[in-house]
Write an enzyme that holds these catalytic residues in place. Structure first.
Site, PDB file in Angstrom:
ATOM      1  N   ARG A 231      -2.408 -11.510  -3.851  1.00  0.00           N
ATOM      2  CA  ARG A 231      -1.245 -11.525  -4.770  1.00  0.00           C
ATOM      3  C   ARG A 231      -1.822 -12.315  -5.466  1.00  0.00           C
ATOM      4  O   ARG A 231      -2.106 -13.915  -4.995  1.00  0.00           O
ATOM      5  CB  ARG A 231      -0.177 -10.632  -4.456  1.00  0.00           C
ATOM      6  CG  ARG A 231      -0.004  -9.552  -4.647  1.00  0.00           C
ATOM      7  CD  ARG A 231      -0.242  -8.599  -6.142  1.00  0.00           C
ATOM      8  NE  ARG A 231       0.145  -7.402  -5.878  1.00  0.00           N
ATOM      9  CZ  ARG A 231      -0.694  -6.666  -4.942  1.00  0.00           C
ATOM     10  NH1 ARG A 231      -1.853  -6.767  -5.291  1.00  0.00           N
ATOM     11  NH2 ARG A 231      -0.468  -5.452  -5.044  1.00  0.00           N
ATOM     12  N   HIS A 279      -9.525  -8.775  -9.927  1.00  0.00           N
ATOM     13  CA  HIS A 279      -8.125  -7.556  -9.327  1.00  0.00           C
ATOM     14  C   HIS A 279      -8.806  -6.546  -9.138  1.00  0.00           C
ATOM     15  O   HIS A 279      -8.891  -5.610  -9.528  1.00  0.00           O
ATOM     16  CB  HIS A 279      -7.304  -7.497  -9.746  1.00  0.00           C
ATOM     17  CG  HIS A 279      -5.730  -7.245  -9.195  1.00  0.00           C
ATOM     18  ND1 HIS A 279      -4.835  -7.564  -8.821  1.00  0.00           N
ATOM     19  CD2 HIS A 279      -5.615  -6.323  -8.165  1.00  0.00           C
ATOM     20  CE1 HIS A 279      -3.483  -6.838  -8.116  1.00  0.00           C
ATOM     21  NE2 HIS A 279      -4.632  -6.219  -7.139  1.00  0.00           N
TER      22      HIS A 279
HETATM   23  P1  NDP Z   1       0.251  -4.854   5.382  1.00  0.00           P
HETATM   24  O1  NDP Z   1       1.327  -4.742   5.499  1.00  0.00           O
HETATM   25  O2  NDP Z   1      -0.723  -4.160   6.684  1.00  0.00           O
HETATM   26  O3  NDP Z   1      -0.535  -6.376   6.229  1.00  0.00           O
HETATM   27  C1  NDP Z   1       1.153  -7.557   5.438  1.00  0.00           C
HETATM   28  C2  NDP Z   1       0.477  -8.590   6.442  1.00  0.00           C
HETATM   29  O4  NDP Z   1       1.245  -9.945   6.475  1.00  0.00           O
HETATM   30  C3  NDP Z   1       0.839  -8.174   7.925  1.00  0.00           C
HETATM   31  O5  NDP Z   1       0.245  -9.260   8.609  1.00  0.00           O
HETATM   32  C4  NDP Z   1       2.587  -8.906   7.865  1.00  0.00           C
HETATM   33  O6  NDP Z   1       3.166  -9.884   9.063  1.00  0.00           O
HETATM   34  C5  NDP Z   1       2.245 -10.372   6.992  1.00  0.00           C
HETATM   35  N1  NDP Z   1       3.304 -10.963   6.354  1.00  0.00           N
HETATM   36  C6  NDP Z   1       3.890 -10.285   5.091  1.00  0.00           C
HETATM   37  N2  NDP Z   1       4.756 -11.864   5.049  1.00  0.00           N
HETATM   38  C7  NDP Z   1       4.519 -13.106   5.783  1.00  0.00           C
HETATM   39  C8  NDP Z   1       4.787 -14.055   5.901  1.00  0.00           C
HETATM   40  N3  NDP Z   1       6.056 -14.654   4.948  1.00  0.00           N
HETATM   41  N4  NDP Z   1       4.772 -15.090   6.343  1.00  0.00           N
HETATM   42  C9  NDP Z   1       3.606 -14.630   7.640  1.00  0.00           C
HETATM   43  N5  NDP Z   1       3.109 -13.337   7.650  1.00  0.00           N
HETATM   44  C10 NDP Z   1       3.728 -12.402   6.427  1.00  0.00           C
HETATM   45  O7  NDP Z   1      -0.342  -4.883   3.965  1.00  0.00           O
HETATM   46  P2  NDP Z   1      -2.059  -4.460   3.729  1.00  0.00           P
HETATM   47  O8  NDP Z   1      -3.203  -4.994   5.350  1.00  0.00           O
HETATM   48  O9  NDP Z   1      -1.953  -3.890   3.839  1.00  0.00           O
HETATM   49  O10 NDP Z   1      -2.303  -5.542   2.776  1.00  0.00           O
HETATM   50  C11 NDP Z   1      -2.176  -6.630   2.033  1.00  0.00           C
HETATM   51  C12 NDP Z   1      -2.092  -7.161   0.889  1.00  0.00           C
HETATM   52  O11 NDP Z   1      -3.145  -6.815  -0.035  1.00  0.00           O
HETATM   53  C13 NDP Z   1      -1.228  -6.066   0.423  1.00  0.00           C
HETATM   54  O12 NDP Z   1       0.526  -6.462  -0.062  1.00  0.00           O
HETATM   55  C14 NDP Z   1      -1.029  -6.168  -1.353  1.00  0.00           C
HETATM   56  O13 NDP Z   1      -0.670  -8.061  -1.889  1.00  0.00           O
HETATM   57  C15 NDP Z   1      -3.241  -7.039  -1.345  1.00  0.00           C
HETATM   58  N6  NDP Z   1      -3.827  -5.646  -1.631  1.00  0.00           N
HETATM   59  C16 NDP Z   1      -4.801  -6.660  -2.583  1.00  0.00           C
HETATM   60  C17 NDP Z   1      -6.031  -5.448  -3.236  1.00  0.00           C
HETATM   61  C18 NDP Z   1      -6.814  -6.332  -4.307  1.00  0.00           C
HETATM   62  O14 NDP Z   1      -7.400  -5.563  -4.568  1.00  0.00           O
HETATM   63  N7  NDP Z   1      -6.486  -7.657  -4.307  1.00  0.00           N
HETATM   64  C19 NDP Z   1      -5.922  -4.391  -2.674  1.00  0.00           C
HETATM   65  C20 NDP Z   1      -4.457  -4.074  -1.642  1.00  0.00           C
HETATM   66  C21 NDP Z   1      -4.111  -4.928  -1.756  1.00  0.00           C
HETATM   67  P3  NDP Z   1       3.677  -8.373  10.175  1.00  0.00           P
HETATM   68  O15 NDP Z   1       2.189  -8.003  11.044  1.00  0.00           O
HETATM   69  O16 NDP Z   1       4.239  -9.520  11.423  1.00  0.00           O
HETATM   70  O17 NDP Z   1       4.313  -7.878   9.358  1.00  0.00           O
HETATM   71  C1  OXD Z   2      -3.295  -2.466  -4.623  1.00  0.00           C
HETATM   72  C2  OXD Z   2      -3.871  -2.966  -4.978  1.00  0.00           C
HETATM   73  O1  OXD Z   2      -1.924  -3.240  -3.768  1.00  0.00           O
HETATM   74  O2  OXD Z   2      -4.612  -2.765  -5.710  1.00  0.00           O
HETATM   75  O3  OXD Z   2      -3.354  -1.686  -3.531  1.00  0.00           O
HETATM   76  O4  OXD Z   2      -3.815  -4.761  -5.480  1.00  0.00           O
END
Ligand code: NDP
Ligand code: OXD
Length: 316
Positions: A231, A279
């Site tokens: 993000r 994005h």
């Molecule tokens: P998940 O919830 O599966 O994974 C999130 C990861 O981030 C987990 O490993 C989590 O730790 C870690 N995390 C969260 N908070 C913290 C913190 N404070 N400190 C350290 N690690 C942290 O999410 P996804 O993998 O499915 O997606 C990740 C992000 O990708 C989404 O939230 C979105 O913002 C972004 N995204 C962007 C897209 C784009 O087109 N640019 C498309 C889709 C998603 P833990 O494993 O311990 O819970």
């Molecule tokens: C998502 C994105 O969060 O597209 O899936 O950013």
């Protein structure tokens, strides 16, 4: 649907064309496109992307919210968010898109795409030294669904991979770190930083100049690289520009920005060391996502638990 109590779906999306979502959801459920449906007692589910604030709280029989994205920061923007389960996107199709984006950007930095593009523009025939992928450590911040799939793909290409998460998430072949205590050791061992974190109160603004300064710069790449597809508000755009200009960062690939669309005045647009995408790393494709959403609604009504639920406390 005859014989059953009406259970309608509110579609409340901002900034995306609702047409295909509406069409596909309507195949199996009655759909109300916001701004219609205010306080409608027949609405039991909402499908949302940046929903208009305080609309969901007026629905007396809302049972669950389905996010159109994997990230749910857009859902939490709503000050009147009702206390019902929130389901996010976890889908092979979206994971594949993100994995492709990460591999594409890592490979481009590793194989010196920016250098070759600049050489071609100047008709320069010069072969720089090559180095093996195994000399490069890619560090993935956020070792969740998307981070783990990206790690697997990078391992198969021969990169060394580090991962950082909130809780301990061991993974075969990956050097894992977690929590505040693990952050600096993780960064110190990383040449290419890939950010796949969710935007939460704990992560907002963390990709700043000081953090970038902890990356390994004396490496086979000749500098540290940032790739952010998580993000935009995880990062400080101005700090990235500063880091690129003083050599703290060698290059960056950015899919997300503090303000989106990226303002024309942003120095990131024309910076020679930055690769910008709008994005678009992993698009939420309704043709792949609506079917599983409708299946979940059906299963929930049969008494089965919802999957891919958001932890409201953690914010993702
Ligand atoms: P998940 O919830 O599966 O994974 C999130 C990861 O981030 C987990 O490993 C989590 O730790 C870690 N995390 C969260 N908070 C913290 C913190 N404070 N400190 C350290 N690690 C942290 O999410 P996804 O993998 O499915 O997606 C990740 C992000 O990708 C989404 O939230 C979105 O913002 C972004 N995204 C962007 C897209 C784009 O087109 N640019 C498309 C889709 C998603 P833990 O494993 O311990 O819970
Ligand atoms: C998502 C994105 O969060 O597209 O899936 O950013």
């Amino acid at each position: 649907m005859s014989g059953q109590p009406t259970s309608r779906v509110l579609l409340s999306v901002t900034g995306i064309n609702p047409r295909r979502w509406h069409q596909l959801l309507s195949a199996r459920r009655e759909v109300v496109l916001e701004p219609d449906g205010e306080a409608d007692p027949s609405i039991t589910y909402a499908v949302v992307w940046k929903q208009r604030p305080n609309v969901l709280s007026k629905l007396p029989n809302l049972k669950a919210i389905f996010s159109v994205g994997a990230g749910v920061d857009h859902v939490f923007h709503d000050p009147g968010l009702p206390d019902v389960p929130i389901v996010r996107v976890v889908a092979d199709n979206l994971t594949q898109y993100m994995t492709e984006y990460v591999v594409w950007r890592v490979m481009d930095h590793h194989r010196q795409g920016a250098l070759y593009r600049s050489q071609q523009a100047r008709k320069v025939w010069h072969e720089p030294p090559q180095r093996p992928a195994g000399d490069i450590s890619v560090g993935i911040m956020g070792l969740g669904t998307l981070g783990r799939a990206s790690a697997t793909a990078l391992l198969s290409l021969g990169f060394r991979v580090n991962g950082w998460s909130r809780t301990d998430r061991p993974m075969d072949g990956v050097s894992t770190y977690h929590g505040e205590a693990g952050l600096v050791p993780f960064l110190n061992a990383t040449d290419i930083l890939v950010v796949l974190l969710p935007l939460t109160a704990a992560t907002e603004g963390m990709i700043d100049y000081d953090l970038l300064g902890q990356l390994r710069r004396r490496n086979g790449l000749g500098g540290a690289v940032l790739i952010n597809a998580g993000r935009g508000r995880l990062q400080r755009d101005a700090d990235i520009l500063r880091a690129l200009d003083d050599g703290t960062l060698k290059e960056a690939s950015l899919d997300v920005f503090e303000t989106e669309p990226l303002p024309e005045t942003s120095g990131l647009w024309s910076h020679p060391k930055v690769f910008v995408t709008p994005h678009a790393a992993a698009t939420s494709d309704p043709d792949h996502l609506v079917g599983p959403m409708l299946d979940q609604m059906d299963a929930f009504e049969r008494g089965e638990p919802l999957r891919d639920l958001v932890d409201r406390e953690a914010g993702y």
